[in-house]
Design a protein around this motif. Sequence first.
Motif, PDB file in Angstrom:
ATOM      1  N   UNK A 255      -1.623 -15.557   8.044  1.00 41.31           N
ATOM      2  CA  UNK A 255      -2.924 -15.424   7.393  1.00 41.31           C
ATOM      3  C   UNK A 255      -2.723 -15.501   5.887  1.00 41.31           C
ATOM      4  N   UNK A 256      -3.453 -16.395   5.240  1.00 35.90           N
ATOM      5  CA  UNK A 256      -3.308 -16.613   3.794  1.00 35.90           C
ATOM      6  C   UNK A 256      -4.265 -15.731   3.015  1.00 35.90           C
ATOM      7  N   UNK A 257      -3.747 -15.097   1.981  1.00 31.44           N
ATOM      8  CA  UNK A 257      -4.571 -14.289   1.089  1.00 31.44           C
ATOM      9  C   UNK A 257      -4.238 -14.683  -0.344  1.00 31.44           C
ATOM     10  N   UNK A 258      -5.247 -15.157  -1.078  1.00 30.58           N
ATOM     11  CA  UNK A 258      -5.031 -15.670  -2.435  1.00 30.58           C
ATOM     12  C   UNK A 258      -5.349 -14.609  -3.492  1.00 30.58           C
ATOM     13  N   UNK A 259      -4.707 -14.774  -4.670  1.00 32.95           N
ATOM     14  CA  UNK A 259      -5.009 -13.937  -5.836  1.00 32.95           C
ATOM     15  C   UNK A 259      -4.933 -14.809  -7.073  1.00 32.95           C
ATOM     16  N   UNK A 260      -5.209 -14.218  -8.237  1.00 30.65           N
ATOM     17  CA  UNK A 260      -5.186 -14.973  -9.486  1.00 30.65           C
ATOM     18  C   UNK A 260      -3.785 -15.513  -9.751  1.00 30.65           C
ATOM     19  N   UNK A 261      -3.701 -16.796 -10.081  1.00 32.38           N
ATOM     20  CA  UNK A 261      -2.402 -17.435 -10.312  1.00 32.38           C
ATOM     21  C   UNK A 261      -1.678 -16.773 -11.469  1.00 32.38           C
ATOM     22  N   UNK A 262      -0.362 -16.647 -11.317  1.00 32.14           N
ATOM     23  CA  UNK A 262       0.467 -16.077 -12.373  1.00 32.14           C
ATOM     24  C   UNK A 262       1.916 -16.489 -12.152  1.00 32.14           C
ATOM     25  N   UNK A 263       2.748 -16.324 -13.214  1.00 34.19           N
ATOM     26  CA  UNK A 263       4.187 -16.593 -13.109  1.00 34.19           C
ATOM     27  C   UNK A 263       4.870 -15.369 -12.501  1.00 34.19           C
ATOM     28  N   UNK A 264       5.730 -15.585 -11.515  1.00 33.26           N
ATOM     29  CA  UNK A 264       6.434 -14.467 -10.872  1.00 33.26           C
ATOM     30  C   UNK A 264       7.662 -14.986 -10.147  1.00 33.26           C
ATOM     31  N   UNK A 265       8.670 -14.127 -10.086  1.00 26.91           N
ATOM     32  CA  UNK A 265       9.851 -14.420  -9.267  1.00 26.91           C
ATOM     33  C   UNK A 265       9.822 -13.610  -7.970  1.00 26.91           C
ATOM     34  N   UNK A 266       9.219 -12.421  -8.030  1.00 27.10           N
ATOM     35  CA  UNK A 266       9.222 -11.512  -6.872  1.00 27.10           C
ATOM     36  C   UNK A 266       7.796 -11.256  -6.388  1.00 27.10           C
ATOM     37  N   UNK A 267       7.658 -11.184  -5.079  1.00 29.85           N
ATOM     38  CA  UNK A 267       6.419 -10.751  -4.451  1.00 29.85           C
ATOM     39  C   UNK A 267       6.738  -9.533  -3.590  1.00 29.85           C
ATOM     40  N   UNK A 268       5.994  -8.439  -3.796  1.00 31.73           N
ATOM     41  CA  UNK A 268       6.200  -7.228  -2.998  1.00 31.73           C
ATOM     42  C   UNK A 268       4.968  -6.972  -2.143  1.00 31.73           C
ATOM     43  N   UNK A 269       5.214  -6.737  -0.853  1.00 25.19           N
ATOM     44  CA  UNK A 269       4.146  -6.422   0.098  1.00 25.19           C
ATOM     45  C   UNK A 269       4.345  -4.982   0.550  1.00 25.19           C
ATOM     46  N   UNK A 270       3.463  -4.106   0.121  1.00 26.10           N
ATOM     47  CA  UNK A 270       3.531  -2.686   0.500  1.00 26.10           C
ATOM     48  C   UNK A 270       2.518  -2.429   1.603  1.00 26.10           C
ATOM     49  N   UNK A 271       3.005  -1.921   2.731  1.00 24.99           N
ATOM     50  CA  UNK A 271       2.157  -1.720   3.912  1.00 24.99           C
ATOM     51  C   UNK A 271       1.775  -0.244   4.018  1.00 24.99           C
ATOM     52  N   UNK A 272       0.486   0.001   4.189  1.00 25.61           N
ATOM     53  CA  UNK A 272      -0.019   1.368   4.297  1.00 25.61           C
ATOM     54  C   UNK A 272      -0.569   1.645   5.694  1.00 25.61           C
ATOM     55  N   UNK A 273       0.275   1.381   6.697  1.00 31.48           N
ATOM     56  CA  UNK A 273      -0.107   1.664   8.071  1.00 31.48           C
ATOM     57  C   UNK A 273      -1.024   0.609   8.651  1.00 31.48           C
ATOM     58  N   UNK A 274      -1.437   0.837   9.886  1.00 28.56           N
ATOM     59  CA  UNK A 274      -2.373  -0.063  10.562  1.00 28.56           C
ATOM     60  C   UNK A 274      -3.397   0.763  11.330  1.00 28.56           C
ATOM     61  N   UNK A 275      -4.241   0.094  12.054  1.00 29.87           N
ATOM     62  CA  UNK A 275      -5.344   0.797  12.724  1.00 29.87           C
ATOM     63  C   UNK A 275      -4.896   1.601  13.939  1.00 29.87           C
ATOM     64  N   UNK A 276      -3.603   1.531  14.302  1.00 30.74           N
ATOM     65  CA  UNK A 276      -3.098   2.293  15.452  1.00 30.74           C
ATOM     66  C   UNK A 276      -2.054   3.332  15.055  1.00 30.74           C
ATOM     67  N   UNK A 277      -1.147   2.977  14.120  1.00 32.86           N
ATOM     68  CA  UNK A 277      -0.098   3.912  13.717  1.00 32.86           C
ATOM     69  C   UNK A 277       0.376   3.587  12.295  1.00 32.86           C
ATOM     70  N   UNK A 278       1.475   4.173  11.877  1.00 32.79           N
ATOM     71  CA  UNK A 278       1.966   3.999  10.507  1.00 32.79           C
ATOM     72  C   UNK A 278       3.135   3.021  10.402  1.00 32.79           C
ATOM     73  N   UNK A 279       3.341   2.203  11.400  1.00 28.72           N
ATOM     74  CA  UNK A 279       4.418   1.222  11.343  1.00 28.72           C
ATOM     75  C   UNK A 279       4.041   0.060  10.430  1.00 28.72           C
ATOM     76  N   UNK A 280       5.034  -0.400   9.681  1.00 28.91           N
ATOM     77  CA  UNK A 280       4.933  -1.642   8.911  1.00 28.91           C
ATOM     78  C   UNK A 280       5.751  -2.685   9.651  1.00 28.91           C
ATOM     79  N   UNK A 281       5.105  -3.731  10.134  1.00 28.60           N
ATOM     80  CA  UNK A 281       5.797  -4.740  10.948  1.00 28.60           C
ATOM     81  C   UNK A 281       5.287  -6.123  10.597  1.00 28.60           C
ATOM     82  N   UNK A 282       6.151  -6.921   9.975  1.00 27.45           N
ATOM     83  CA  UNK A 282       5.782  -8.277   9.558  1.00 27.45           C
ATOM     84  C   UNK A 282       6.695  -9.273  10.258  1.00 27.45           C
ATOM     85  N   UNK A 283       6.080 -10.263  10.913  1.00 30.94           N
ATOM     86  CA  UNK A 283       6.858 -11.277  11.627  1.00 30.94           C
ATOM     87  C   UNK A 283       7.332 -12.389  10.701  1.00 30.94           C
TER      88      UNK A 283
END
Length: 240
Positions: free
Chosen positions: A132-160
């Motif tokens: 699933x694609x999610x866009x934001x304002x374009x900028x220069x970056x070397x690192x992208x951080x994805x912080x997960x704050x749980x889901x609708x069932x439990x507090x697991x962070x799981x990315x395929x």
Amino acid sequence: MPLKSKHLFPRTPKFLFTFLTLFTAARALGQTAPPPTHCTTLPVTAVTASSNDGNLPANTIDTQLGTRWSALGRGQYLRVDLGSSKQIDGAAIAWYQGNARSSAYVLETSTDGATFTWAKSASSTGTTLDLETNKFTARAARYLRITVNGNTINDWASIAEVRVCAAPVAPPPPAPTAIAIPQATQTVTYPAYQVAKGAFANYGVTHGRRYRLKYELMPSSNFDFVHGGKLPGLAGGTAP
């Protein structure tokens, strides 16, 4: 006496979720992630994470929807390294059990890996296993951080799977159109002795044509070359 279906398949929330989880895992096993929509992906150098349960961060770039990175607890994060600064404008994420639950997450970017800037807060749709694609304002970056704050069932962070989207590059401005100048050059010569002191010589010119002005100086016998003199210039006019 035949058994009723409710004895074979009890309709408890726990059973339904377990069944859905097994069905999701079977569907994703061995499935290659299709390309994300609205996202031109960039090559990734490395992926690290705040922690893991044995499902490693590198699983998120192996193209397989049946593998994943997982960690328990709100605030767990995945950090993607592009190797050098790039222009980016989004991320595409495939969530483990993404068709059974919605995960809340925050996207942040950094140029040095130490200081991160908020880019977007979002939630997955909870309806698909695909990226699933999610866009934001374009900028220069070397690192992208994805912080997960749980889901609708439990507090697991799981990315395929995860992808970083390249920002579109603006096309260069068109080259200015060259103006053709006629190559023929006409020389106009007024011998100095034909022009009286303080007088002007007039010559009509044609627009778009190149002219060369030639000076022939005839100084007096006592002309002082140290102090010099001012050469006459050109003056426009319409009088003949």
